[in-house]
Design a protein around this motif. Structure first.
Motif, PDB file in Angstrom:
ATOM      1  N   VAL A  38      15.093  -6.661   2.634  1.00 54.43           N
ATOM      2  CA  VAL A  38      14.822  -5.504   1.792  1.00 54.43           C
ATOM      3  C   VAL A  38      13.512  -4.880   2.259  1.00 54.43           C
ATOM      4  O   VAL A  38      12.479  -5.562   2.325  1.00 54.43           O
ATOM      5  CB  VAL A  38      14.728  -5.910   0.307  1.00 54.43           C
ATOM      6  CG1 VAL A  38      14.515  -4.676  -0.552  1.00 54.43           C
ATOM      7  CG2 VAL A  38      15.988  -6.647  -0.122  1.00 54.43           C
ATOM      8  N   THR A  39      13.578  -3.593   2.605  1.00 47.78           N
ATOM      9  CA  THR A  39      12.386  -2.856   3.049  1.00 47.78           C
ATOM     10  C   THR A  39      12.030  -1.834   1.982  1.00 47.78           C
ATOM     11  O   THR A  39      12.866  -1.009   1.596  1.00 47.78           O
ATOM     12  CB  THR A  39      12.663  -2.151   4.379  1.00 47.78           C
ATOM     13  OG1 THR A  39      13.063  -3.118   5.345  1.00 47.78           O
ATOM     14  CG2 THR A  39      11.410  -1.439   4.875  1.00 47.78           C
ATOM     15  N   VAL A  79       9.831  -5.505  -7.965  1.00 41.35           N
ATOM     16  CA  VAL A  79       8.532  -5.344  -8.607  1.00 41.35           C
ATOM     17  C   VAL A  79       7.467  -5.282  -7.514  1.00 41.35           C
ATOM     18  O   VAL A  79       7.436  -6.129  -6.605  1.00 41.35           O
ATOM     19  CB  VAL A  79       8.249  -6.494  -9.585  1.00 41.35           C
ATOM     20  CG1 VAL A  79       6.877  -6.337 -10.189  1.00 41.35           C
ATOM     21  CG2 VAL A  79       9.310  -6.539 -10.658  1.00 41.35           C
ATOM     22  N   ALA A  80       6.635  -4.281  -7.610  1.00 41.60           N
ATOM     23  CA  ALA A  80       5.528  -4.155  -6.651  1.00 41.60           C
ATOM     24  C   ALA A  80       4.396  -3.401  -7.304  1.00 41.60           C
ATOM     25  O   ALA A  80       4.615  -2.573  -8.203  1.00 41.60           O
ATOM     26  CB  ALA A  80       5.983  -3.429  -5.377  1.00 41.60           C
ATOM     27  N   PHE A  81       3.219  -3.734  -6.903  1.00 43.90           N
ATOM     28  CA  PHE A  81       2.042  -2.993  -7.342  1.00 43.90           C
ATOM     29  C   PHE A  81       1.563  -2.173  -6.159  1.00 43.90           C
ATOM     30  O   PHE A  81       1.021  -2.702  -5.186  1.00 43.90           O
ATOM     31  CB  PHE A  81       0.950  -3.942  -7.837  1.00 43.90           C
ATOM     32  CG  PHE A  81      -0.247  -3.217  -8.393  1.00 43.90           C
ATOM     33  CD1 PHE A  81      -0.211  -2.699  -9.673  1.00 43.90           C
ATOM     34  CD2 PHE A  81      -1.392  -3.023  -7.635  1.00 43.90           C
ATOM     35  CE1 PHE A  81      -1.292  -2.023 -10.203  1.00 43.90           C
ATOM     36  CE2 PHE A  81      -2.473  -2.346  -8.157  1.00 43.90           C
ATOM     37  CZ  PHE A  81      -2.434  -1.845  -9.451  1.00 43.90           C
ATOM     38  N   SER A  82       1.810  -0.864  -6.241  1.00 40.05           N
ATOM     39  CA  SER A  82       1.460   0.034  -5.146  1.00 40.05           C
ATOM     40  C   SER A  82      -0.020   0.379  -5.257  1.00 40.05           C
ATOM     41  O   SER A  82      -0.464   0.912  -6.287  1.00 40.05           O
ATOM     42  CB  SER A  82       2.324   1.293  -5.218  1.00 40.05           C
ATOM     43  OG  SER A  82       1.977   2.185  -4.179  1.00 40.05           O
ATOM     44  N   PHE A  95       0.840  -1.191   0.000  1.00 34.90           N
ATOM     45  CA  PHE A  95       0.000   0.000   0.000  1.00 34.90           C
ATOM     46  C   PHE A  95       0.873   1.239   0.000  1.00 34.90           C
ATOM     47  O   PHE A  95       2.028   1.233   0.456  1.00 34.90           O
ATOM     48  CB  PHE A  95      -0.915   0.003   1.231  1.00 34.90           C
ATOM     49  CG  PHE A  95      -1.969  -1.073   1.171  1.00 34.90           C
ATOM     50  CD1 PHE A  95      -3.101  -0.903   0.389  1.00 34.90           C
ATOM     51  CD2 PHE A  95      -1.813  -2.256   1.883  1.00 34.90           C
ATOM     52  CE1 PHE A  95      -4.065  -1.896   0.344  1.00 34.90           C
ATOM     53  CE2 PHE A  95      -2.765  -3.238   1.826  1.00 34.90           C
ATOM     54  CZ  PHE A  95      -3.910  -3.066   1.050  1.00 34.90           C
ATOM     55  N   LEU A  96       0.283   2.309  -0.524  1.00 38.08           N
ATOM     56  CA  LEU A  96       0.997   3.566  -0.696  1.00 38.08           C
ATOM     57  C   LEU A  96       1.515   4.082   0.653  1.00 38.08           C
ATOM     58  O   LEU A  96       0.773   4.120   1.640  1.00 38.08           O
ATOM     59  CB  LEU A  96       0.060   4.594  -1.342  1.00 38.08           C
ATOM     60  CG  LEU A  96       0.683   5.912  -1.790  1.00 38.08           C
ATOM     61  CD1 LEU A  96       1.645   5.660  -2.937  1.00 38.08           C
ATOM     62  CD2 LEU A  96      -0.420   6.874  -2.216  1.00 38.08           C
ATOM     63  N   ARG A  97       2.842   4.408   0.676  1.00 36.09           N
ATOM     64  CA  ARG A  97       3.515   4.977   1.853  1.00 36.09           C
ATOM     65  C   ARG A  97       3.462   4.067   3.070  1.00 36.09           C
ATOM     66  O   ARG A  97       3.480   4.519   4.199  1.00 36.09           O
ATOM     67  CB  ARG A  97       2.937   6.363   2.179  1.00 36.09           C
ATOM     68  CG  ARG A  97       3.211   7.416   1.118  1.00 36.09           C
ATOM     69  CD  ARG A  97       2.652   8.778   1.508  1.00 36.09           C
ATOM     70  NE  ARG A  97       1.205   8.765   1.459  1.00 36.09           N
ATOM     71  CZ  ARG A  97       0.480   9.003   0.377  1.00 36.09           C
ATOM     72  NH1 ARG A  97       1.109   9.262  -0.768  1.00 36.09           N
ATOM     73  NH2 ARG A  97      -0.831   8.981   0.408  1.00 36.09           N
ATOM     74  N   ASN A  98       3.334   2.767   2.835  1.00 39.16           N
ATOM     75  CA  ASN A  98       3.288   1.782   3.929  1.00 39.16           C
ATOM     76  C   ASN A  98       4.476   0.833   3.763  1.00 39.16           C
ATOM     77  O   ASN A  98       4.558   0.107   2.764  1.00 39.16           O
ATOM     78  CB  ASN A  98       1.979   1.000   3.892  1.00 39.16           C
ATOM     79  CG  ASN A  98       1.811   0.145   5.150  1.00 39.16           C
ATOM     80  OD1 ASN A  98       2.250   0.540   6.233  1.00 39.16           O
ATOM     81  ND2 ASN A  98       1.198  -1.006   4.997  1.00 39.16           N
ATOM     82  N   PRO A  99       5.485   0.820   4.691  1.00 44.23           N
ATOM     83  CA  PRO A  99       6.679  -0.028   4.511  1.00 44.23           C
ATOM     84  C   PRO A  99       6.304  -1.505   4.406  1.00 44.23           C
ATOM     85  O   PRO A  99       5.405  -1.987   5.094  1.00 44.23           O
ATOM     86  CB  PRO A  99       7.515   0.251   5.767  1.00 44.23           C
ATOM     87  CG  PRO A  99       7.037   1.571   6.264  1.00 44.23           C
ATOM     88  CD  PRO A  99       5.584   1.641   5.920  1.00 44.23           C
ATOM     89  N   CYS A 100       7.043  -2.182   3.504  1.00 47.19           N
ATOM     90  CA  CYS A 100       6.822  -3.616   3.273  1.00 47.19           C
ATOM     91  C   CYS A 100       8.176  -4.290   3.169  1.00 47.19           C
ATOM     92  O   CYS A 100       9.120  -3.731   2.604  1.00 47.19           O
ATOM     93  CB  CYS A 100       6.012  -3.817   1.987  1.00 47.19           C
ATOM     94  SG  CYS A 100       5.585  -5.534   1.666  1.00 47.19           S
ATOM     95  N   LEU A 127       9.838   7.207  -7.102  1.00 46.17           N
ATOM     96  CA  LEU A 127       8.866   6.121  -7.134  1.00 46.17           C
ATOM     97  C   LEU A 127       8.761   5.459  -5.768  1.00 46.17           C
ATOM     98  O   LEU A 127       7.658   5.233  -5.258  1.00 46.17           O
ATOM     99  CB  LEU A 127       9.265   5.086  -8.187  1.00 46.17           C
ATOM    100  CG  LEU A 127       9.369   5.590  -9.630  1.00 46.17           C
ATOM    101  CD1 LEU A 127       9.847   4.474 -10.542  1.00 46.17           C
ATOM    102  CD2 LEU A 127       8.032   6.119 -10.112  1.00 46.17           C
ATOM    103  N   ALA A 128       9.914   5.128  -5.184  1.00 44.25           N
ATOM    104  CA  ALA A 128       9.915   4.413  -3.909  1.00 44.25           C
ATOM    105  C   ALA A 128      11.309   4.462  -3.319  1.00 44.25           C
ATOM    106  O   ALA A 128      12.289   4.741  -4.003  1.00 44.25           O
ATOM    107  CB  ALA A 128       9.457   2.974  -4.094  1.00 44.25           C
ATOM    108  N   ASP A 129      11.394   4.162  -2.024  1.00 39.76           N
ATOM    109  CA  ASP A 129      12.664   4.035  -1.324  1.00 39.76           C
ATOM    110  C   ASP A 129      12.811   2.604  -0.835  1.00 39.76           C
ATOM    111  O   ASP A 129      11.813   1.952  -0.468  1.00 39.76           O
ATOM    112  CB  ASP A 129      12.734   4.980  -0.114  1.00 39.76           C
ATOM    113  CG  ASP A 129      12.812   6.440  -0.542  1.00 39.76           C
ATOM    114  OD1 ASP A 129      13.327   6.678  -1.650  1.00 39.76           O
ATOM    115  OD2 ASP A 129      12.356   7.299   0.221  1.00 39.76           O
TER     116      ASP A 129
END
Length: 1430
Positions: free
Chosen positions: A743-744, A775-778, A688-693, A721-723
């Motif tokens: 990997v976070t 690869v991730a689907f945000s 999810f958007l702006r939610n660490p995974c 895009l992402a960190d």
């Protein structure tokens, strides 16, 4: 304004390169100008804003808005008074609709007609990307050539489209290629050719031939239907392949004819290439004969020339011409001066005679006439001389050697005898070269002529002395006798030998005079101070003779011996960049000590070094050993095969070498995952958007070797895009172990996120990092509804009805929603229009329905989710029936079996039997989209992309009046193969009703296939091996092709050179087969290098993109060599010395081969005014020719003979019979030893007596030859307190070396030391070191304590000093009396003070020594007591 463009002239056009037959075919096809694509000519620009409301265009300004198709309108094969038509199209290239008009031609021969409409000005408005068609009508009056330009006007410009009509044509039949085959060089080969005119008119032709080719006729006029013969001549001047193109021109067209010929050297040669005359006395003559042999099949002409090439002859003639021009200019100036002087004398005579002016003019005319006559005679004289120079063949003429006959002819398979006469004039060695210029040979055959004039003779009693093993500095004497055996007095003189060992020889007699028959003995003494093998040659020159007396001394000066404990240093298998250490013992087996230095050639420097040796330099005593430690840190992935070499100081370099082997391998590390790290991999894993995974990457080391890894930082461009972060970011992986990286990921954008994660495994992947794609689907918030549809059923008009549905936030972030209906005026209304739903919570929404008409109403309730997917809920109420009829079954429509990429159609009739008009609309039924979306949300995976529809129905929407019908056309087009079915829904809307009713659900299905072929082989392999005297022949193979599909196939066959196919098109019915032949031409490999020629046979299907490929591999094998190097650099060596270098070459071919070495040039140019030098006096090659079996190796020895101060460079060529030529560049230089030292005096000044001080000086090699130097410290007085580094070594030409001198004074006094620097074979040069040792001191006045030792020493020393003082006083008084000079003498007090100072120093030192010894005794006593206690 319209302008008339009509002409009856031939229009020139740019035509591609065609052979004569292709040019004829191009003319017959009527497309002779099709290959010339001229740029469209714009004749006028207009303001686009004046003619259109769209003033901006996407078409470039240098291109018209409409593309003419074709760009040139061509008419051929027409007859008078017959109408010919061509289709002409204009396509709109812009993105908006544009207008275009064509001006009506002002010629009665041409008409421009749209389809069915005739206007004076033809105007069309064309949609973007669409075309408008016109018909060009041509009514010729005669069969002549016509040209006309059609004017086309758009909204922006006017441009012209040319019309070209070609009437009668000339077509010349000429061979498409001319192949002369193999021909002798410098011999004329003729080939007759027939040229025919197959056209309809007479034409003039021109034939342009390349250099080396000629014809008896290069131009002519050829009537139609006629032919004539011309003879093409081939006269090659070089033995090589000639491949070029001849150009046949007619009617402003050109045909290109490949013309090929291979020139070879015929079998003509001299029976001997060198004639050595025996010794001859001065004035007498000797004769020898040789044969010129012609083994060819043609008659050859020969001449004996003085120069090796025509270029040298032309240079000689150019020099003569320049000399003649200078002489002629000087003579002209002389004639003018003589004539002017005669005119002056005659003028004086005329004045004395007082003649008339008329007589004076007559006299001047006579003078000018004489001058002109003299100039004409002079011009005739030099014209004859120039003609004589041009006609001069520059035959061989020499004062010492003569050759007869100088020219002639030799019939095939015969020979001619030539006589060479030698007449010496002096006691010298005569040599010259005559060149036989003969047909069938590219190069002139050289004949080397040698002759020796006889002079005085002398001999030595021995010519070679083997001294055997000689110790350093051992004296060895040899007795030699020189004897005069000639008939005249002989004067001899020893020539100097400046070599290192040559200086060790001393001769007691170096020059002298020998009477006839006299014998003179002398002694040669040898003493060497350097070890090593030597072979020294000494020469005596004899006055009046070119001979020299030589004596060779051979011996060996013995050096120290040593060995290693092991034969090699083996590190085994090591990991990249990890340290390994090995030890080896070095033993001195000799009886003397020596200093050694260890090094590893080829190892890098400083940071690039891979090996460290400890100790690298040391002195080893007799019968002792040192342990050598070698530390290895590999920095390359390879197998190391190095050597550690030992240099002995003062003896030599590379005295012994020990191999070092190691196998550096990169560890095998696997990354899991290896390419993609998917954060949405599981059903429960959503990003999810702006939610660490978090996720994990495993590094698995599958090898026994350790490995290092580093995670590279994230690029800034991807941070939008992402960190992501990785822990740990670097480390070590032990063998057969696994390292897990966490990997976070925190996304910043919605939808698909793709980031590169770069992990560098040190030593692997060629130093490049491994890239894993993150690869991730945000996703934004996911909101679900409890119902996808709210059906209110039958509702009463103007009465509110309420239904509820539930919104659930199925995500980990808040969901912000807005609710509204699709129609602005709707009977449906949500009560709550905005809200925020917390994660994993629900919200109940109430929807009101208030109907206002008795019809079926439908609407959509939209929920817009901020940063999430919108949700729709269908709203329905009430329904109606249908009056549509079809006699066919619309539930299923079968299109049958068809090819992909081809359109297929089928028609069905549908009618309206009702009383109201109905709107029919076909819509495709998509897969259960809502169910898929639900499954996609449950699986937390992105929805699949929507596929394109295969089938369609035209028209898809139509208003059908009552009692009317419509023919629907079902269309299919698929790019994918397989059975495909799609469902289409037919909906009906009655009258003005908004609700549509479903009438039919039609399933359209069809089976789509690709053209399928079966081949007897998928790969064809051809092999050719070269054989001598066997011409190249094509190699053929058959390929069977079978149609393996239920429909017929039609395809083209293409392949590239050197492969050809006998058919270019084929058509096969199902199950049928055909056989084609593939040919391989090995002659395409013109470079004669073995290898594989790869190609493909491409089968392209008609109107289908599918292509089949057959691999074609042609292997050619020629005699080939592998050369170890292509550059032999001898470097710079001393004058008049020789250097040899060896190169290895290997036969890598499958067959045996013959080779021969030659030089590119026979002579080498020298500096200054010196004559050119024959190449064989500078460079030599052994062997010059040979035979090699397959896989065998042979060493070739190159020899360089240095000539003082000259640098030479040439190219040696290895000719392989049947193979390529290999070039090797030879470079050699020569020079004398030359050096320079920065100083000869080193001043140290004041230095503390117990400290070391350093100074530096430089030795510079100012020459080109590398020399050795040695620092001699034997003259040092204080051994061990003067150190020089380095003490020996080598300095290359033009380089400097810095020498460091370290000195310690030892005692506080002035000192002076001398070191000797020996450079090469020169005498050592001294360097003086001066300085003064000092120490800190102070003067005190203290009472002296009573000391018996001091008093005893003082009494003894003061008595001696008093006696000396009395002697000095008496001597001073005597000098004062005799010489009247005052001599100063020390007083008794001064002497007493000096004695006291010296004794104080002695007593103080003794006391210090005694104190130190007492402390040592105490420590020893204490240690003994402890031992006793233990």
């Amino acid at each position: 304004m319209m302008q008339k463009k009509l002409t009856q002239t031939n229009r020139q056009a740019k035509i591609q390169e065609f052979t004569p037959s292709q040019l004829i075919q191009k003319q017959l096809s009527g497309q002779i100008f099709e290959d010339a694509h001229p740029k469209i000519k714009i004749i006028e620009f207009q303001n686009l804003a004046d003619f259109s409301s769209q003033p901006v265009s996407s078409v470039p300004i240098d291109e018209p808005l409409f593309d003419p198709i074709p760009p040139i309108i061509q008419f051929t094969d027409y007859e008078p008074l017959q109408i010919k038509e061509k289709i002409f199209k204009l396509r709109n290239k812009d993105r908006v609709a544009r207008r275009v008009k064509i001006y009506k031609p002002d010629s009665r021969l041409f008409q421009v007609v749209p389809q069915g409409i005739y206007f004076m000005i033809i105007i069309h408005q064309v949609a973007p990307g669409m075309e408008t068609n016109f018909i060009i009508r041509f009514s010729p009056e005669s069969k002549s050539d016509y040209n006309y330009d059609v004017i086309v006007e758009t909204e922006r410009e006017k441009f012209v489209v040319p019309i070209v009509a070609v009437g009668k044509r000339a077509m010349i039949d000429f061979p498409d290629s001319l192949d002369f085959g193999n021909c002798p060089v410098k011999y004329t080969t003729e080939k007759p050719v027939i040229i025919r005119n197959l056209g309809e008119k007479t034409t003039k032709w021109f034939l342009k031939l390349p250099l080396g080719f000629d014809a008896d006729k290069r131009e002519g006029v050829l009537e139609y239907g006629k032919n004539e013969q011309i003879v093409i001549k081939f006269f090659p001047t070089e033995a090589r392949s000639y491949k070029n193109k001849a150009i046949l021109q007619y009617d402003n067209m050109e045909a290109y004819v490949p013309i090929i010929g291979v020139a070879h050297n015929g079998n003509v040669y001299l029976s001997k290439s060198q004639i050595n005359m025996t010794e001859a006395f001065i004035g007498l003559q000797l004769q020898q004969t040789l044969q010129i042999i012609n083994k060819s099949n043609v008659k050859v002409d020969f001449e004996w020339r003085a120069f090796a090439t025509e270029k040298e002859e032309q240079e000689k003639k150019n020099r003569l011409r320049n000399q003649l021009e200078e002489e002629e200019a000087e003579e002209r100036m002389l004639i003018k001066e003589l004539v002017s002087n005669e005119g002056v004398h005659e003028e004086l005579e005329l004045e004395e005679d007082e003649d008339s002016e008329e007589e004076e003019r007559d006299e001047k005319a006579i003078i000018l006439k004489r001058q002109k006559k003299a100039e004409l005679q002079l011009a005739r004289k030099y014209r004859n001389i120039r003609k004589a120079i041009e006609d001069d063949l520059l035959l061989f003429i020499d004062d010492i050697f003569t050759i007869e006959p100088t020219q002639g002819q030799i019939w095939p398979n015969s020979e001619m005898t030539v006589t060479v006469t030698f007449v010496p004039r002096s006691a010298f060695l005569y040599q010259t070269v005559a060149y036989c210029n003969i047909s069938c040979s590219e190069e002139r055959l050289p004949l080397n002529l040698y002759g020796q004039g006889m002079g005085p003779r002398a001999f030595l009693s021995v010519y070679e002395v083997n001294l055997g093993d000689v110790f350093v500095n051992e004296i060895h004497k040899t007795e030699v006798v020189i004897e005069n055996r000639g008939e005249i007095e002989c004067k001899f003189e020893l020539m100097p030998n400046e070599r290192a060992f040559g200086k060790m020889f001393k001769f007691d007699v170096e020059r002298g005079v020998l009477a006839v028959g006299q014998r003179m003995p002398f002694t040669i003494t040898f003493k060497s101070s350097i070890p090593g093998e030597f072979k020294e040659t000494f020469r005596w020159k004899l006055e009046g003779s070119t001979d020299q007396l030589t004596i060779l001394f051979i011996g060996h000066v013995i050096a120290p011996t040593f060995n290693f404990q092991d034969e090699k240093i083996q590190f085994g298998t090591v990991s990249y960049s990890f340290e390994q250490t090995k030890s080896i013992r070095m033993t001195n087996t000799s009886t003397v000590a020596f200093t050694y230095e260890l090094k590893i050639p080829g190892d890098g420097k400083l940071a690039e070094r891979e090996f460290e040796i400890e100790p690298r330099r040391n002195t080893i005593q007799p019968k002792n050993f040192d342990v050598i430690k070698v530390t290895f840190i590999p920095k390359q992935i390879k197998t190391y095969e190095q050597v550690m070499v030992v240099d002995i100081e003062g003896v030599g370099q590379d005295m012994l070498s020990i191999p070092i082997t190691a196998d550096c391998q990169a560890p095998r590390v696997e990354l899991r995952p290896s390419d993609r790290l998917n954060f949405n991999k599981g059903d429960d894993q959503k990003v999810f958007l702006r939610n660490p995974c978090k996720s994990r990457v495993d590094l698995i080391n599958t090898s026994e070797l350790p490995a290092k890894f580093v995670v590279l930082p994230q690029n800034d461009e991807y941070k939008v895009l992402a960190d992501y972060t990785v822990e740990p970011s670097s480390g070590k992986i032990n063998g057969n172990s696994t390292m897990s990286l966490e990997v976070t990921l925190t996304t910043k954008k919605l939808y698909d996120i793709t980031l590169p994660l770069q992990i560098n495994i040190v030593g692997t992947n060629n130093g490049q990092p491994h890239v894993i794609t993150i690869v991730a689907f945000s996703e934004g918030p996911k909101v679900k509804t409890s119902k996808t549809e709210l059906d209110f059923g039958n509702v009463e008009v103007l009465k509110d009805y309420s239904l509820k549905l539930t919104l659930t936030n199925d995500s980990d972030i808040e969901a912000d929603f807005h609710a509204f209906t699709k129609n602005k005026v709707s009977i449906f209304k949500p009560i709550q229009k905005h809200g925020i739903i917390k994660p994993k919570e629900s919200c109940e929404i109430e929807v009101l329905c208030s109907a206002d008409d008795a019809v079926k109403v439908s609407d959509v309730l939209h929920f817009v989710i901020k940063e999430g997917d919108d949700v729709e809920v269908q709203l329905k109420a009430k329904g109606i029936g249908s009056t549509i009829f079809c006699k066919d079954d619309l539930s299923s429509v079968n299109m049958g079996v068809n090819y992909t990429h081809r359109k297929v159609t089928k028609e069905i009739f549908v009618e309206n039997k009702g009383r109201k008009q109905q709107k029919l609309q076909w819509t495709q039924k998509k897969p259960q989209q809502k169910k898929e979306e639900q499954d996609s949300k449950n699986n937390k995976a992105p929805p699949p992309p929507e596929e394109e529809s295969v089938f369609s129905i035209a028209p898809d929407t139509i208003v059908l009046p009552p009692k009317h019908g419509i023919m629907f056309q079902f269309r299919g087009y698929s790019q994918k193969k397989g059975k495909i079915s799609e469902i289409f829904m037919l909906n009906s809307t009655i009258g003005t009703e908004r609700k549509a009713n479903l009438l039919f659900a039609t399933t359209i299905e069809g089976d789509f296939i690709q053209p399928t072929l079966q081949f007897s082989e998928r790969k064809l392999f051809f092999k050719y091996s070269w054989e001598k005297n066997v011409p190249f022949m094509p190699i053929s193979k058959n390929l069977e092709i079978t149609c393996a599909c239920p429909l017929p196939v039609n395809f083209d066959l293409k392949c590239q050179q050197p492969f050809t196919v006998n058919q270019d098109k084929l058509q096969l019915n199902p199950g049928k087969s055909a056989v084609v032949r593939i040919d391989f031409d090995p002659a395409f490999k013109s470079d004669r290098k073995s290898g594989d020629l790869e190609g493909k046979l491409q089968l392209s299907h008609y109107e289908h993109p599918h292509k089949d490929l057959i691999d074609l591999i042609g292997q050619v094998n020629f005699p080939n060599l592998i050369m170890e190097t292509n550059l032999i650099n001898f470097g710079s060596i001393l004058y008049d010395t020789t250097k040899k270098m060896v190169m290895t070459m290997k036969n890598q071919s499958e067959m045996a081969l013959n080779y021969e070495w030659t030089f590119v040039s026979e002579e080498l140019s020298t500096q200054g005014q010196q004559p050119n030098i024959p190449i064989n006096e500078i460079f030599d090659i052994l062997p010059l020719s040979g035979y090699m079996e397959p896989g065998s190796e042979e060493q070739v020895e190159f020899v360089y003979n240095a000539i003082g101060g000259q640098r030479f460079k040439t190219t040696a060529v290895c000719h392989v019979d049947g193979g390529p030529e290999y070039e090797v560049t030879l470079v050699g230089d020569s020079s004398l030893l030359s050096s320079k030292m920065s100083t000869t005096l080193i001043e140290l000044g004041d230095v503390r007596f117990c400290e070391w001080v350093s100074r530096e000086f430089t030795i510079e090699n100012t020459g080109k030859v590398t020399f050795e130097f040695k620092i001699d410290l034997r003259h040092i007085k204080k051994k061990g307190f003067v150190d020089v580094q380095p003490q020996n070594g080598k300095i290359a030409g033009g380089e400097k070396l810095r020498i460091t001198v370290r000195v310690s004074p030892v005692i506080p006094a002035e000192f002076k030391e001398i070191i000797l620097v020996q450079i090469g074979y020169y005498e050592p040069e001294p360097i003086t070191i001066i300085g003064r040792g000092v120490y800190p001191s102070m003067v005190v006045q203290l009472p002296r304590s009573e000391n018996p030792l001091f008093q005893q020493k003082f009494d003894v020393e003061i008595a001696k000093k008093k006696a000396d003082l009395e002697t000095q006083t008496k001597r001073a008084q005597l000098i004062a009396k005799t010489q009247n000079q005052k001599v100063q003498v020390k007083t008794l007090e001064q002497v007493q003070l000096e004695v006291e100072r010296d004794i104080d120093r002695f007593v103080f030192c003794e006391q210090i020594k005694r104190t130190v010894l007492d402390k040592q005794d105490e420590r020893t006593h204490s240690r003994d007591q402890k031992r006793e206690i233990l």
